[in-house]
Write an enzyme that holds these catalytic residues in place. Structure first.
Site, PDB file in Angstrom:
ATOM      1  N   HIS A   1      66.157 -32.050 115.514  1.00  0.00           N
ATOM      2  CA  HIS A   1      66.750 -32.987 116.467  1.00  0.00           C
ATOM      3  C   HIS A   1      67.591 -34.027 115.721  1.00  0.00           C
ATOM      4  CE1 HIS A   1      65.964 -35.673 120.236  1.00  0.00           C
ATOM      5  NE2 HIS A   1      67.127 -35.036 120.306  1.00  0.00           N
TER       6      HIS A   1
ATOM      7  N   ASN B   1      88.644 -30.496 114.792  1.00  0.00           N
ATOM      8  CA  ASN B   1      87.387 -30.703 114.074  1.00  0.00           C
ATOM      9  C   ASN B   1      86.365 -31.227 115.070  1.00  0.00           C
ATOM     10  OD1 ASN B   1      88.589 -30.440 111.252  1.00  0.00           O
ATOM     11  ND2 ASN B   1      89.792 -32.115 112.098  1.00  0.00           N
TER      12      ASN B   1
ATOM     13  N   PHE C   1      93.729 -32.093 114.184  1.00  0.00           N
ATOM     14  CA  PHE C   1      92.476 -32.691 114.646  1.00  0.00           C
ATOM     15  C   PHE C   1      91.547 -31.695 115.340  1.00  0.00           C
ATOM     16  CE2 PHE C   1      95.721 -36.031 114.485  1.00  0.00           C
ATOM     17  CZ  PHE C   1      95.166 -36.801 113.485  1.00  0.00           C
TER      18      PHE C   1
END
Length: 134
Positions: A20, A125, A123
């Site tokens: 988590h 990503n 961008f």
């Protein structure tokens, strides 16, 4: 032979180690990702594999609660942003941050893998934050 979608052993291993709040990144060909044991370089040539195909495949095996995207994607690559949003469930938080901050997050100890694609659009990503499945 493995029956699930992710066949790459390094990606499969990275996903299997996630707890988590851990992170996994998928990057375009130009992102300066650290050259360490977390680097998973899939780039073959320009656009192969493409970012969105890798993201779609990873999401079949990873439970996420939040994604991080560069603020700059909104204006520099709105088409890619739209494609990402189509793949992300409505209950997943989308957080926009500066591209420079994304580069720093790649080095985080919570980041379990940096996947480099052949994507050549700006961008493209994403940082995926892991959730629990229960």
């Amino acid at each position: 032979m493995k029956k699930t979608a992710v066949l790459n052993s390094h990606i499969s291993s990275a996903i299997s180690t996630l707890g988590h709040y851990d992170l996994l990144t998928i990057n375009d060909a130009g992102m300066p990702i650290p050259n360490d044991d977390k680097r998973i370089d899939l780039a073959v040539t320009k656009s192969l594999p493409c970012f969105i195909d890798v993201l779609e495949t990873v999401l079949t095996e990873m439970e996420i609660q939040k994604i991080y995207l560069a603020e700059e994607i909104k204006t520099a690559n709105a088409q890619q942003l739209k494609a990402i949003k189509k793949l992300i469930n409505d209950d997943v938080e989308i957080k926009f941050i500066a591209h420079s901050e994304m580069k720093e997050m790649l080095k985080s100890p919570l980041n379990k893998g940096n996947i480099r694609t052949g994507e050549i659009t700006p961008f493209s990503n994403i940082i995926l934050e892991s959730n629990v499945t229960f």
